[in-house]
Write a protein that holds these residues in place. Structure first.
Motif, PDB file in Angstrom:
ATOM      1  N   LEU A  20       0.826  -1.210   0.000  1.00  0.00           N
ATOM      2  CA  LEU A  20       0.000   0.000   0.000  1.00  0.00           C
ATOM      3  C   LEU A  20       0.859   1.257   0.000  1.00  0.00           C
ATOM      4  O   LEU A  20       0.597   2.204  -0.751  1.00  0.00           O
ATOM      5  N   LEU A  21       1.895   1.278   0.834  1.00  0.00           N
ATOM      6  CA  LEU A  21       2.791   2.442   0.881  1.00  0.00           C
ATOM      7  C   LEU A  21       3.465   2.679  -0.471  1.00  0.00           C
ATOM      8  O   LEU A  21       3.581   3.829  -0.925  1.00  0.00           O
ATOM      9  N   THR A  22       3.915   1.625  -1.106  1.00  0.00           N
ATOM     10  CA  THR A  22       4.579   1.760  -2.404  1.00  0.00           C
ATOM     11  C   THR A  22       3.612   2.304  -3.451  1.00  0.00           C
ATOM     12  O   THR A  22       3.947   3.216  -4.208  1.00  0.00           O
ATOM     13  N   LEU A  23       2.409   1.760  -3.487  1.00  0.00           N
ATOM     14  CA  LEU A  23       1.412   2.222  -4.457  1.00  0.00           C
ATOM     15  C   LEU A  23       1.039   3.685  -4.203  1.00  0.00           C
ATOM     16  O   LEU A  23       0.924   4.472  -5.147  1.00  0.00           O
ATOM     17  N   ARG A  24       0.874   4.049  -2.946  1.00  0.00           N
ATOM     18  CA  ARG A  24       0.581   5.453  -2.605  1.00  0.00           C
ATOM     19  C   ARG A  24       1.727   6.376  -3.009  1.00  0.00           C
ATOM     20  O   ARG A  24       1.512   7.460  -3.527  1.00  0.00           O
ATOM     21  N   ALA A  25       2.940   5.946  -2.725  1.00  0.00           N
ATOM     22  CA  ALA A  25       4.112   6.763  -3.054  1.00  0.00           C
ATOM     23  C   ALA A  25       4.209   6.989  -4.561  1.00  0.00           C
ATOM     24  O   ALA A  25       4.522   8.097  -5.012  1.00  0.00           O
ATOM     25  N   LEU A  26       3.930   5.968  -5.342  1.00  0.00           N
ATOM     26  CA  LEU A  26       3.954   6.125  -6.799  1.00  0.00           C
ATOM     27  C   LEU A  26       2.883   7.103  -7.266  1.00  0.00           C
ATOM     28  O   LEU A  26       3.154   7.983  -8.088  1.00  0.00           O
ATOM     29  N   ARG A  27       1.671   6.971  -6.721  1.00  0.00           N
ATOM     30  CA  ARG A  27       0.582   7.881  -7.110  1.00  0.00           C
ATOM     31  C   ARG A  27       0.887   9.313  -6.700  1.00  0.00           C
ATOM     32  O   ARG A  27       0.679  10.246  -7.476  1.00  0.00           O
ATOM     33  N   ARG A  28       1.371   9.511  -5.475  1.00  0.00           N
ATOM     34  CA  ARG A  28       1.701  10.861  -5.000  1.00  0.00           C
ATOM     35  C   ARG A  28       2.817  11.505  -5.803  1.00  0.00           C
ATOM     36  O   ARG A  28       2.917  12.723  -5.864  1.00  0.00           O
ATOM     37  N   SER A  29       3.648  10.674  -6.394  1.00  0.00           N
ATOM     38  CA  SER A  29       4.746  11.182  -7.223  1.00  0.00           C
ATOM     39  C   SER A  29       4.316  11.333  -8.677  1.00  0.00           C
ATOM     40  O   SER A  29       5.136  11.596  -9.552  1.00  0.00           O
ATOM     41  N   ASN A  30       3.019  11.159  -8.922  1.00  0.00           N
ATOM     42  CA  ASN A  30       2.415  11.296 -10.247  1.00  0.00           C
ATOM     43  C   ASN A  30       2.896  10.261 -11.260  1.00  0.00           C
ATOM     44  O   ASN A  30       2.956  10.531 -12.448  1.00  0.00           O
ATOM     45  N   PHE A  31       3.229   9.074 -10.763  1.00  0.00           N
ATOM     46  CA  PHE A  31       3.493   7.961 -11.662  1.00  0.00           C
ATOM     47  C   PHE A  31       2.197   7.162 -11.740  1.00  0.00           C
ATOM     48  O   PHE A  31       1.727   6.640 -10.745  1.00  0.00           O
ATOM     49  N   HIS A  32       1.641   7.112 -12.919  1.00  0.00           N
ATOM     50  CA  HIS A  32       0.363   6.417 -13.111  1.00  0.00           C
ATOM     51  C   HIS A  32       0.548   5.152 -13.938  1.00  0.00           C
ATOM     52  O   HIS A  32      -0.386   4.661 -14.550  1.00  0.00           O
ATOM     53  N   ASN A  33       1.760   4.647 -13.919  1.00  0.00           N
ATOM     54  CA  ASN A  33       2.061   3.418 -14.641  1.00  0.00           C
ATOM     55  C   ASN A  33       1.290   2.257 -14.035  1.00  0.00           C
ATOM     56  O   ASN A  33       1.066   2.228 -12.828  1.00  0.00           O
ATOM     57  N   PRO A  34       0.938   1.295 -14.867  1.00  0.00           N
ATOM     58  CA  PRO A  34       0.308   0.098 -14.313  1.00  0.00           C
ATOM     59  C   PRO A  34       1.287  -0.615 -13.379  1.00  0.00           C
ATOM     60  O   PRO A  34       2.475  -0.733 -13.687  1.00  0.00           O
ATOM     61  N   VAL A  35       0.771  -1.048 -12.244  1.00  0.00           N
ATOM     62  CA  VAL A  35       1.582  -1.791 -11.282  1.00  0.00           C
ATOM     63  C   VAL A  35       0.955  -3.170 -11.130  1.00  0.00           C
ATOM     64  O   VAL A  35      -0.205  -3.293 -10.745  1.00  0.00           O
ATOM     65  N   ILE A  36       1.737  -4.184 -11.456  1.00  0.00           N
ATOM     66  CA  ILE A  36       1.314  -5.562 -11.265  1.00  0.00           C
ATOM     67  C   ILE A  36       1.901  -5.993  -9.926  1.00  0.00           C
ATOM     68  O   ILE A  36       3.104  -5.869  -9.710  1.00  0.00           O
ATOM     69  N   VAL A  37       1.051  -6.475  -9.021  1.00  0.00           N
ATOM     70  CA  VAL A  37       1.516  -6.896  -7.700  1.00  0.00           C
ATOM     71  C   VAL A  37       1.420  -8.410  -7.604  1.00  0.00           C
ATOM     72  O   VAL A  37       0.367  -8.991  -7.885  1.00  0.00           O
ATOM     73  N   VAL A  38       2.532  -9.018  -7.225  1.00  0.00           N
ATOM     74  CA  VAL A  38       2.552 -10.444  -6.907  1.00  0.00           C
ATOM     75  C   VAL A  38       3.097 -10.573  -5.496  1.00  0.00           C
ATOM     76  O   VAL A  38       3.888  -9.748  -5.049  1.00  0.00           O
ATOM     77  N   PHE A 129       8.420   7.556   0.844  1.00  0.00           N
ATOM     78  CA  PHE A 129       7.807   8.173  -0.326  1.00  0.00           C
ATOM     79  C   PHE A 129       8.872   8.797  -1.224  1.00  0.00           C
ATOM     80  O   PHE A 129       8.818   8.680  -2.448  1.00  0.00           O
ATOM     81  N   GLU A 130       9.847   9.453  -0.629  1.00  0.00           N
ATOM     82  CA  GLU A 130      10.916  10.086  -1.416  1.00  0.00           C
ATOM     83  C   GLU A 130      11.767   9.035  -2.117  1.00  0.00           C
ATOM     84  O   GLU A 130      12.148   9.209  -3.277  1.00  0.00           O
ATOM     85  N   ALA A 131      12.069   7.948  -1.447  1.00  0.00           N
ATOM     86  CA  ALA A 131      12.853   6.879  -2.066  1.00  0.00           C
ATOM     87  C   ALA A 131      12.106   6.304  -3.273  1.00  0.00           C
ATOM     88  O   ALA A 131      12.700   6.102  -4.347  1.00  0.00           O
ATOM     89  N   VAL A 132      10.814   6.058  -3.134  1.00  0.00           N
ATOM     90  CA  VAL A 132      10.019   5.514  -4.237  1.00  0.00           C
ATOM     91  C   VAL A 132       9.910   6.538  -5.368  1.00  0.00           C
ATOM     92  O   VAL A 132      10.001   6.182  -6.554  1.00  0.00           O
ATOM     93  N   ARG A 133       9.780   7.818  -5.031  1.00  0.00           N
ATOM     94  CA  ARG A 133       9.728   8.867  -6.060  1.00  0.00           C
ATOM     95  C   ARG A 133      11.015   8.860  -6.883  1.00  0.00           C
ATOM     96  O   ARG A 133      10.992   8.900  -8.112  1.00  0.00           O
ATOM     97  N   GLN A 134      12.149   8.790  -6.204  1.00  0.00           N
ATOM     98  CA  GLN A 134      13.432   8.787  -6.910  1.00  0.00           C
ATOM     99  C   GLN A 134      13.612   7.517  -7.754  1.00  0.00           C
ATOM    100  O   GLN A 134      14.111   7.586  -8.883  1.00  0.00           O
TER     101      GLN A 134
END
Length: 151
Positions: A20-38, A129-134
């Motif tokens: 959840l944190l990773t997905l939120r961090a990507l969205r907050r950083s304006n990355f709207h790429n599809p994310v496949i979670v396994v 969040f900053e690490a995921v943004r970078q």
């Protein structure tokens, strides 16, 4: 439906909070790429090798980057990495270990097995969040992949 031209992220994570944190961090950083979670290493390999429960997916959809946790059920992240690097089709696939492990042997073995980057999951949410943004900026925007190899 995922377009083969989209830059897909494969997130291999068994912890629902970290997912959840990773997905939120990507969205907050304006990355709207599809994310496949396994959620385990065996499923990650099924997805990447288009087999098992992922046998029907489009094999032309290749992740731009794999975010790989190390401590996974069924098959750990190091074994996933070992198998990816042993196969011609996935040998050049960018893999970032994103883990809470502070074990030096995990770091060393990850690089020996060909990981592209090793990142400790920051405990602080803002730092996470900053690490995921970078990571997203580099692997999704700046980095260029070689063309896929046939299997």
């Amino acid at each position: 439906m995922v377009d083969v031209n989209q830059r897909v992220i494969l997130l291999v994570e068994d912890n629902p909070d970290d997912e959840l944190l990773t997905l939120r961090a990507l969205r907050r950083s304006n990355f709207h790429n599809p994310v496949i979670v396994v959620r385990d290493g065996a499923e990650a390999l099924d997805y990447l090798f288009v087999q098992g429960r992922h046998a029907e997916r489009d094999p032309d959809i290749r992740p731009q980057v794999v975010l790989l946790d190390l401590h996974l059920p069924r098959l750990d992240g190091l074994e996933v990495l070992r198998r990816l690097r042993a196969h011609e089709r996935t040998r050049t696939l960018p893999v970032v270990v994103l883990t809470s492990s502070n074990e030096e042997r995990d770091l060393v073995e990850s690089y020996q097995l060909g990981v592209n980057s090793f990142v400790h999951k920051p405990v602080d949410v803002t730092a996470f969040f900053e690490a995921v943004r970078q990571l997203g900026m580099y692997w999704l925007v700046l980095n260029e992949l070689p063309p896929p190899r046939s299997s």
